[in-house]
Motif scaffolding. Structure first.
Motif, PDB file in Angstrom:
ATOM      1  N   GLY A   1     -11.461  36.488  67.163  1.00  0.00           N
ATOM      2  CA  GLY A   1     -11.633  36.469  65.722  1.00  0.00           C
ATOM      3  C   GLY A   1     -11.060  35.225  65.077  1.00  0.00           C
TER       4      GLY A   1
ATOM      5  N   CYS B   1     -11.902  42.636  62.094  1.00  0.00           N
ATOM      6  CA  CYS B   1     -13.045  42.942  62.949  1.00  0.00           C
ATOM      7  C   CYS B   1     -12.668  44.098  63.858  1.00  0.00           C
ATOM      8  CB  CYS B   1     -13.427  41.715  63.787  1.00  0.00           C
ATOM      9  SG  CYS B   1     -12.113  41.154  64.910  1.00  0.00           S
TER      10      CYS B   1
ATOM     11  N   ARG C   1     -17.578  38.116  58.163  1.00  0.00           N
ATOM     12  CA  ARG C   1     -18.839  37.983  58.882  1.00  0.00           C
ATOM     13  C   ARG C   1     -18.948  36.605  59.540  1.00  0.00           C
ATOM     14  NH1 ARG C   1     -21.441  42.655  60.209  1.00  0.00           N
ATOM     15  NH2 ARG C   1     -21.644  44.047  58.408  1.00  0.00           N
TER      16      ARG C   1
ATOM     17  N   ILE D   1     -16.332  34.465  64.791  1.00  0.00           N
ATOM     18  CA  ILE D   1     -16.162  34.786  66.202  1.00  0.00           C
ATOM     19  C   ILE D   1     -16.176  33.510  67.017  1.00  0.00           C
ATOM     20  CG2 ILE D   1     -18.642  35.217  66.411  1.00  0.00           C
ATOM     21  CD1 ILE D   1     -17.965  37.177  68.710  1.00  0.00           C
TER      22      ILE D   1
ATOM     23  N   TYR E   1     -17.448  43.155  70.416  1.00  0.00           N
ATOM     24  CA  TYR E   1     -16.984  42.469  69.209  1.00  0.00           C
ATOM     25  C   TYR E   1     -17.919  42.826  68.062  1.00  0.00           C
ATOM     26  CZ  TYR E   1     -15.022  38.909  66.140  1.00  0.00           C
ATOM     27  OH  TYR E   1     -14.387  38.277  65.092  1.00  0.00           O
TER      28      TYR E   1
ATOM     29  N   ASP F   1     -18.140  42.126  63.764  1.00  0.00           N
ATOM     30  CA  ASP F   1     -17.531  41.419  62.642  1.00  0.00           C
ATOM     31  C   ASP F   1     -17.770  42.132  61.313  1.00  0.00           C
ATOM     32  OD1 ASP F   1     -20.231  40.976  62.561  1.00  0.00           O
ATOM     33  OD2 ASP F   1     -20.106  38.822  62.181  1.00  0.00           O
TER      34      ASP F   1
END
Length: 330
Positions: free
Chosen positions: A220, A251, A275, A278, A289, A291
């Motif tokens: 993140g 996240c 958003r 990553i 993962y 977001d």
């Protein structure tokens, strides 16, 4: 492995130094929580949430209530950043009601909330969140800097990670951090590392779970917290910790380790999400993962743990199981 060997050497040297240089400290605060009559344990994990219902905090809270009822949860764990943007101003700050009691109203969430502090909490009056006055305002609120929760089949080690981060001391920018109770910092950290290591070594629980605000492994925005990687991770690896659970990155993610059996779990989607934030990560370690906003549920028995990530609509995003018999994650 060579890397793990170096970490163990580092850990041994650090703890030897602590034993010689640090004053004796009292044990961490210890709390108890009973399992269900069938011997199982269920709980939710949410982090980075306190925004007076905004940024979908209320929507996440609603779905937590639904899943909490379905699982008949024992408690909720908060991974920190409980009140934005700068913690609480005092024991009478209305943000406690606007961001907590007025938001998590579902009957299933009227269970103990075991909280750690995040960096945003340290920008306010830290002692307000630690004050028994808040527990008088709402009995479900439980917050200490660092503490141990003994839940029979599992022990949870809540660690105050904010004081580990150098940047908050060397480059706090426009923020004023409340370091009362932390300074002198070196002594505080040395004693905390020593106490956590001693408690983990003494634990006979079937499951060992460490909870902190800051990341150790993360793709993140904040990424790896190098101070925890150097000072806390060797202790977790040496003491057979099963899960390290954190927030800080907004996240949801699940990362495994090529050096140990530790699962690294980020549940920081309680309100505002980032958003597109990553970074690349080893594909053999990155299992999931997301977001966006959401939370985690965990259902445990003595030999199995089932973990599920949910989004803001209560949809299952990722689930997996860990068996103590197989020492592997499915």
């Amino acid at each position: 492995m060579v890397k793990a060997g170096y970490r163990l050497l580092f850990l041994g040297g650090l703890l030897s130094w602590l034993c010689l240089a640090s004053p004796a400290t009292s044990e961490l605060q210890r709390l108890q929580h009973r399992v269900k009559p069938d011997g199982s344990l269920s709980f939710l994990v949410v982090g980075d949430w306190g925004r007076e219902g905004n940024y979908n905090q209320s929507e996440v809270a609603s779905q937590m209530g639904v899943i909490g009822e379905k699982l008949d949860i024992n408690f909720v764990i908060s991974t920190g950043d409980n009140f934005y943007d700068c913690g609480l101003t005092g024991e009478d700050d209305p943000a406690f009601f606007k961001s907590f009691t007025d938001i998590y109203t579902a009957p299933s969430l009227q269970k103990p909330w075991y909280n750690v502090l995040g960096n945003h909490d340290y920008r306010g009056d830290v002692e307000a969140q630690l004050s028994p006055v808040l527990k008088e305002k709402h009995s479900k609120w439980v917050c200490f800097r660092s503490f141990i929760l003994n839940a029979e089949i599992a022990e949870f080690f809540f660690v105050d990670t904010t004081p580990f981060v150098n940047e908050y001391f060397t480059d706090p920018r426009q923020y004023n951090y409340d370091w009362k109770g932390v300074e002198p910092r070196d002594e505080y950290l040395f004693n905390l590392v020593k106490d956590v290591d001693s408690a983990l070594k003494a634990s006979s629980a079937k499951w060992k779970i460490v909870v902190g605000h800051h990341t150790i492994k993360s793709a993140g925005q904040h990424g790896v917290t190098v101070e925890l990687e150097k000072q806390l991770l060797p202790i977790l690896e040496a003491n057979d910790v099963d899960l390290y659970v954190n927030g800080h990155d907004h996240c949801l993610q699940h990362i495994t380790s090529t050096d140990s059996d530790i699962q690294f779990i980020t549940s920081g989607g309680g309100s505002q999400a980032w958003r597109g934030k990553i970074s690349s990560w080893k594909p053999e370690e990155m299992k999931f993962y997301y977001d966006g906003q959401g939370f985690l549920s965990v259902n445990m028995t003595g030999d199995r743990a089932d973990l599920v990530f949910y989004d803001v609509f209560g949809q299952v995003l990722h689930k997996w199981s860990i068996s103590k018999q197989l020492h592997d994650a499915a």
